[in-house]
Motif scaffolding. Structure first.
Motif, mmCIF file in Angstrom:
data_model
loop_
_atom_site.group_PDB
_atom_site.id
_atom_site.type_symbol
_atom_site.label_atom_id
_atom_site.label_comp_id
_atom_site.label_asym_id
_atom_site.label_seq_id
_atom_site.Cartn_x
_atom_site.Cartn_y
_atom_site.Cartn_z
ATOM 1 N N MET A 120 6.302 -1.519 -11.896
ATOM 2 C CA MET A 120 6.455 -2.487 -10.811
ATOM 3 C C MET A 120 7.587 -3.446 -11.106
ATOM 4 O O MET A 120 7.649 -4.015 -12.206
ATOM 5 C CB MET A 120 5.157 -3.290 -10.619
ATOM 6 C CG MET A 120 3.943 -2.456 -10.347
ATOM 7 S SD MET A 120 2.439 -3.466 -10.135
ATOM 8 C CE MET A 120 2.743 -4.153 -8.501
ATOM 9 N N PRO A 121 8.507 -3.635 -10.164
ATOM 10 C CA PRO A 121 9.531 -4.668 -10.348
ATOM 11 C C PRO A 121 8.883 -6.053 -10.338
ATOM 12 O O PRO A 121 7.744 -6.227 -9.882
ATOM 13 C CB PRO A 121 10.457 -4.476 -9.153
ATOM 14 C CG PRO A 121 9.621 -3.796 -8.124
ATOM 15 C CD PRO A 121 8.649 -2.938 -8.877
ATOM 16 N N LEU A 122 9.611 -7.037 -10.828
ATOM 17 C CA LEU A 122 9.072 -8.392 -10.931
ATOM 18 C C LEU A 122 8.606 -8.921 -9.579
ATOM 19 O O LEU A 122 7.575 -9.589 -9.486
ATOM 20 C CB LEU A 122 10.134 -9.328 -11.528
ATOM 21 C CG LEU A 122 9.720 -10.791 -11.695
ATOM 22 C CD1 LEU A 122 8.516 -10.904 -12.608
ATOM 23 C CD2 LEU A 122 10.896 -11.620 -12.228
ATOM 24 N N THR A 123 9.360 -8.594 -8.526
ATOM 25 C CA THR A 123 8.992 -9.083 -7.184
ATOM 26 C C THR A 123 7.605 -8.609 -6.785
ATOM 27 O O THR A 123 6.785 -9.386 -6.279
ATOM 28 C CB THR A 123 10.020 -8.613 -6.147
ATOM 29 O OG1 THR A 123 11.316 -9.059 -6.523
ATOM 30 C CG2 THR A 123 9.680 -9.172 -4.774
ATOM 31 N N ASP A 124 7.315 -7.331 -7.007
ATOM 32 C CA ASP A 124 6.004 -6.791 -6.646
ATOM 33 C C ASP A 124 4.905 -7.374 -7.529
ATOM 34 O O ASP A 124 3.770 -7.577 -7.071
ATOM 35 C CB ASP A 124 6.019 -5.268 -6.746
ATOM 36 C CG ASP A 124 6.779 -4.619 -5.599
ATOM 37 O OD1 ASP A 124 7.206 -5.360 -4.682
ATOM 38 O OD2 ASP A 124 6.952 -3.391 -5.613
ATOM 39 N N MET A 125 5.205 -7.633 -8.788
ATOM 40 C CA MET A 125 4.217 -8.248 -9.670
ATOM 41 C C MET A 125 3.850 -9.649 -9.173
ATOM 42 O O MET A 125 2.694 -10.064 -9.241
ATOM 43 C CB MET A 125 4.749 -8.311 -11.101
ATOM 44 C CG MET A 125 4.888 -6.949 -11.760
ATOM 45 S SD MET A 125 5.539 -7.050 -13.452
ATOM 46 C CE MET A 125 4.211 -7.920 -14.275
ATOM 47 N N VAL A 126 4.840 -10.360 -8.656
ATOM 48 C CA VAL A 126 4.578 -11.680 -8.089
ATOM 49 C C VAL A 126 3.681 -11.554 -6.858
ATOM 50 O O VAL A 126 2.746 -12.353 -6.662
ATOM 51 C CB VAL A 126 5.903 -12.392 -7.727
ATOM 52 C CG1 VAL A 126 5.633 -13.672 -6.934
ATOM 53 C CG2 VAL A 126 6.687 -12.721 -8.996
ATOM 54 N N SER A 158 0.798 -1.228 0.000
ATOM 55 C CA SER A 158 0.000 0.000 0.000
ATOM 56 C C SER A 158 0.828 1.273 0.000
ATOM 57 O O SER A 158 0.375 2.305 -0.505
ATOM 58 C CB SER A 158 -0.962 0.010 1.195
ATOM 59 O OG SER A 158 -0.233 0.043 2.422
ATOM 60 N N HIS A 159 2.025 1.228 0.566
ATOM 61 C CA HIS A 159 2.829 2.453 0.633
ATOM 62 C C HIS A 159 3.612 2.705 -0.657
ATOM 63 O O HIS A 159 4.128 3.798 -0.857
ATOM 64 C CB HIS A 159 3.802 2.382 1.812
ATOM 65 C CG HIS A 159 3.113 2.455 3.144
ATOM 66 N ND1 HIS A 159 2.603 3.620 3.670
ATOM 67 C CD2 HIS A 159 2.807 1.490 4.049
ATOM 68 C CE1 HIS A 159 2.045 3.386 4.839
ATOM 69 N NE2 HIS A 159 2.142 2.093 5.092
ATOM 70 N N GLY A 160 3.669 1.711 -1.532
ATOM 71 C CA GLY A 160 4.428 1.894 -2.769
ATOM 72 C C GLY A 160 3.580 2.229 -3.976
ATOM 73 O O GLY A 160 4.087 2.759 -4.972
ATOM 74 N N TYR A 161 2.268 1.943 -3.901
ATOM 75 C CA TYR A 161 1.417 2.112 -5.082
ATOM 76 C C TYR A 161 0.058 2.674 -4.675
ATOM 77 O O TYR A 161 -0.392 2.495 -3.547
ATOM 78 C CB TYR A 161 1.215 0.768 -5.802
ATOM 79 C CG TYR A 161 2.515 0.103 -6.180
ATOM 80 C CD1 TYR A 161 3.191 0.465 -7.340
ATOM 81 C CD2 TYR A 161 3.083 -0.869 -5.360
ATOM 82 C CE1 TYR A 161 4.390 -0.134 -7.676
ATOM 83 C CE2 TYR A 161 4.283 -1.470 -5.677
ATOM 84 C CZ TYR A 161 4.935 -1.099 -6.846
ATOM 85 O OH TYR A 161 6.134 -1.683 -7.164
#
Length: 257
Positions: free
Chosen positions: A203-209, A30-33
């Motif tokens: 979004m980096p791959l980690t966040d997409m996961v 929530s704090h990143g997007y």
């Protein structure tokens, strides 16, 4: 009837673990997007999983609904509740949001009588009232510490409770649980996608996961809730949902220190 109640109870217990995990992922991201980015992706993903399950599941199902008006209302409160929960988790510690979630059984009792004609027995009202008083005792620093975040959390829980009551209402007329998962999440994804160009952040791959995991967990959780609400009254389901306090303590300490 007894077997249905036991099955419904077991499904709610599993649901509490799944939805608490989804809430933890929400707070993590929530704090990143912005909210539209998370819900556009997750809402459309859950809708897609509903279509795949209907088409390729053990028993092929249609996603047609026999209650379009009630389904549209449920979709609307799902959107409002999702956005409110997102901002509540952003503004408040994980545990404080669950203080309001603990009030949902009382709201469910009120809404069940108002919309479903399911009158709560006096003994059940006593138990709900005692639980409500207990939840208020958990409120940090008394009611004087109420903030905007707390009001948003209250609105989120009201919307969430109304969504569950509507799910039970729709379940009286149709047994297709996937339809109740599909339409609210399709509406959520579509509405949030309209706002996505204004708030999108790569979004980096980690966040997409993590978002994909959120969508998968949410799909299972919402399906379990719809099925359980066909077996148990809403005011009986919501007290069981207070098991989220247990998962909240574990996840809050383990993930968020």
């Amino acid at each position: 009837m007894h077997k249905a109640a036991l099955t419904g109870t077991a499904l709610v217990v599993i649901y509490t673990l799944m939805i608490s995990s989804a809430d933890a992922i929400t707070k993590f991201l929530s704090h990143g997007y912005a909210a539209p980015q998370l819900f556009a992706v997750s809402g459309l993903l859950v809708a897609a999983l509903s279509v795949l399950s209907a088409r390729f599941g053990h028993q092929r199902q249609t996603l047609r609904t026999t209650c379009p008006r009630a389904m549209a209302l449920r979709a609307g409160v799902t959107i409002a509740g999702s956005v409110a929960f997102f901002h509540a988790f952003r503004l408040l510690p994980f545990a404080e949001v669950f203080v309001f979630i603990g009030m949902m059984p009382l709201f469910a009792g009120l809404f069940s009588g108002l919309f479903l004609g399911e009158h709560v027995r006096p003994l059940a009202w006593g138990a709900l009232g005692a639980g409500f008083i207990g939840v208020l005792r958990l409120f940090p620093q008394g009611l004087a510490s109420v903030s905007t975040g707390h009001l948003i959390a209250l609105a989120a829980c009201l919307c969430g409770t109304l969504s569950m009551v509507l799910a039970r209402y729709i379940g009286r007329f149709e047994t297709n649980a996937l339809a109740q998962v599909f339409y609210p999440n399709l509406a959520l994804g579509a509405v949030m996608a309209a706002a996505l160009p204004f708030v999108y952040k790569s979004m980096p791959l980690t966040d997409m996961v993590w978002v994909a995991a959120y969508g998968g967990v949410l799909f299972v959780a919402r399906w379990l809730l719809v099925v359980s609400l066909r077996m148990l009254a809403a005011y009986a389901v919501t007290p069981l949902m207070n098991l989220q306090f247990v998962w909240m303590v574990i996840l809050g300490a383990w993930v968020f220190d």
